[in-house]
Design an enzyme around this catalytic site. Sequence first.
Site, PDB file in Angstrom:
ATOM      1  N   LYS A 169     -49.338 -15.475   7.191  1.00 47.42           N
ATOM      2  CA  LYS A 169     -48.267 -14.601   6.733  1.00 47.42           C
ATOM      3  C   LYS A 169     -46.913 -15.265   6.974  1.00 47.42           C
ATOM      4  CE  LYS A 169     -46.964  -9.690   7.497  1.00 47.42           C
ATOM      5  NZ  LYS A 169     -47.339  -8.509   8.312  1.00 47.42           N
ATOM      6  N   SER A 251     -47.970  -4.392   5.763  1.00 49.05           N
ATOM      7  CA  SER A 251     -47.096  -5.428   5.237  1.00 49.05           C
ATOM      8  C   SER A 251     -47.786  -6.765   4.993  1.00 49.05           C
ATOM      9  CB  SER A 251     -45.936  -5.635   6.225  1.00 49.05           C
ATOM     10  OG  SER A 251     -46.397  -6.132   7.481  1.00 49.05           O
ATOM     11  N   THR A 272     -47.912  -3.932  13.166  1.00 45.78           N
ATOM     12  CA  THR A 272     -47.190  -3.066  14.090  1.00 45.78           C
ATOM     13  C   THR A 272     -47.786  -1.665  14.012  1.00 45.78           C
ATOM     14  OG1 THR A 272     -45.186  -4.364  13.719  1.00 45.78           O
ATOM     15  CG2 THR A 272     -44.907  -2.218  14.767  1.00 45.78           C
ATOM     16  N   GLY A 274     -50.452  -0.403  10.971  1.00 46.09           N
ATOM     17  CA  GLY A 274     -51.141  -0.364   9.688  1.00 46.09           C
ATOM     18  C   GLY A 274     -51.053  -1.611   8.838  1.00 46.09           C
ATOM     19  N   SER A 275     -50.347  -2.636   9.293  1.00 48.17           N
ATOM     20  CA  SER A 275     -50.052  -3.776   8.423  1.00 48.17           C
ATOM     21  C   SER A 275     -51.191  -4.769   8.241  1.00 48.17           C
ATOM     22  CB  SER A 275     -48.806  -4.518   8.926  1.00 48.17           C
ATOM     23  OG  SER A 275     -47.650  -3.747   8.694  1.00 48.17           O
TER      24      SER A 275
END
Length: 662
Positions: A169, A251, A272, A274-275
């Site tokens: 990422k 994200s 953080t 759900g990402s």
Amino acid sequence: MSLITQQRPAPGCEVQRYGWTSHHSIAQQLEALSKTFFPHSDSVQIRLCLAVDLLLFFLLPPMHFRSLFALLVAIQPALSFSSPRADTPTFPDLYEATIADLQAGLDAGHFTSVDLVNAYFARINEVNAELHAVIETSPTALKQAADLDAQRKQGKKIGPLHGIPILVKDNIATRVEDGMNTTAGSYALLNSVVPGDATTAAKLRQAGAIILGKANLSEWAAFGSLAPDGWSGRGGQTTNPYYPKGNACGSSSGSGVSAAIGLAAATLGTETAGSITCPASRNNVVGVKATVGLTSRNGVVPISQHQDTVGPLTRTVTDAAIVLSVIAGKDSADNYTDAQPDQVPDYTAALKKDALKGARLGVPRTVFIDKTWGPIPAAAAFTDALKTMKDLGAIITDPANIPNAEDILKNDAGNIVLETDLKFDIQHYLSTLKEIPTNVHNIADIAAFNDAHKDLEEPALDAYTSWNSHFIISEPKQLDDAYRAAVEQSHDYSRAKGIDAVLKQYNLDAFVLPENSFMFQYAGFAGYPIVTVPLGFQPNDTKPADSGGKDSPIETAPGMPFGLTFVGTAFSESKLLAYAYAYEQATQTRLKRKAYDKATPKTQLVDVVGKNLPSGGANSTEPNSNSTQNGGGTGAATSVGVSRSLGLLVASLVCAHGVVRW
């Protein structure tokens, strides 16, 4: 005049015209040449064909030999067999290839890491204009691959990921020498200079991985502006490979998409709240949101030191366990890692098909699986999943509700922690950079940069947006008593009085529930682990719907995936991975549906192995019409067949006489 020479030279003399010595060892030399050109043909067949070849050569008149040779060459394609021999290379389908598949092929010499990098680059170029999954690729990846190939040839393998290409990422720092940026998707950090690899990136390299490129994400990991999931200024709008313009979630959007369709062997994301879990769910892959403190955040563009964590997104639970075993561990640059056990487990050791036998799992329904808090599109599939787990021997407590769930989700303590951490943790991260050409040093500077570059950072989208909203909310926050009290309350409610209390009350090993619930937020406050595995797909009669506006990704649509989550207490990843593995092996849900055609890269290893490809690897990820896209498809593995019997005769004739210029 014979094909060799009219006058035979003395033994041992070179026949310059053909490059051989013309004495009794000619058969051995021809055999060696045949093995060079046809390494996958066994020695018995080679010797047989050479014997026939030499017999014909010495017995037939030259013109007759030439005629026979020409005939055999002409009909060679018809004599070839397409079915693979047991000892011919079988190339794994890159859409589904596992790390073990790739390592087996690399060890066998069927392909190289350079081949893998070229294939993945081509696959990225094929679909990136459609999906915007990758921000940039590494201009040094091919050199990394070549170096690792050379080590493999010498019998050296530096770790379990030796020669395996992985995408990370774009908020995970990679060393400047690689020629890539680390920007969290923002032009505000373009060309900034990081001090070195993030710890997790360094651990990947130490295990032999190739950092292939940077995956797109929700800019600033969705904690800068309110914008559609998966949108960043640099990377554009990431979309779902299972439905055109579908929501890939965020994200870690690009990481989820890239894992789903085989743009790399595996990917790293961050979470953080759900990402990792949501992109894994929406893209039909496995995701591991690690316990805060299991994987170092050093070198990661932050949101919150209390909730940030790094984890893998992969196509299988086994691959997730392999990658997690590599990136976990203590790090003096991140004191949160001191809380983990001294020895990093081999997470693959826990993966057993009967792992659910006797496992005690609870279903927290109130709030988490409750229509009053939002639709649960996975409800029917979840019911089936519970039955499957019971059939596999799990003991299900349903319901096993968390009494304070509604209170903590309505309480502002968690938000105070996130907003305050955002301000000070980003400021600290920016202070570690060696150079920032845009001269941003805090969130106020970033917001000002965005306002000054609206064309790049605040475009006119037909979607709900609130530019710089998180930065604006966080700016007045301070590290004061209210903040410290919020940290304590958030942890106490979600841990001792929340997840841990209910696990103890019902004597549970873990919770299980659909991913599309608020558990990601609750476990986020606690800093506890979640493993997500494919559960199902939205029905074919689902009506496509977005959240408003033509630039908003589609939220529901036919065939959009959703996932199942296993949630546990701190550092319980071994258990969660084991349960996810047992469920995955019993259901094989991922294999039941594939991406839509335009989102499915076609390049396979057969398209690159043995080809003289350009050295590629430039930062651009734009579609390239000249990239290797010669088919290969997905589905069954691609095999390279070698002709048998008469085919090998022609092969030996070509070896023996092909250098003659007629």
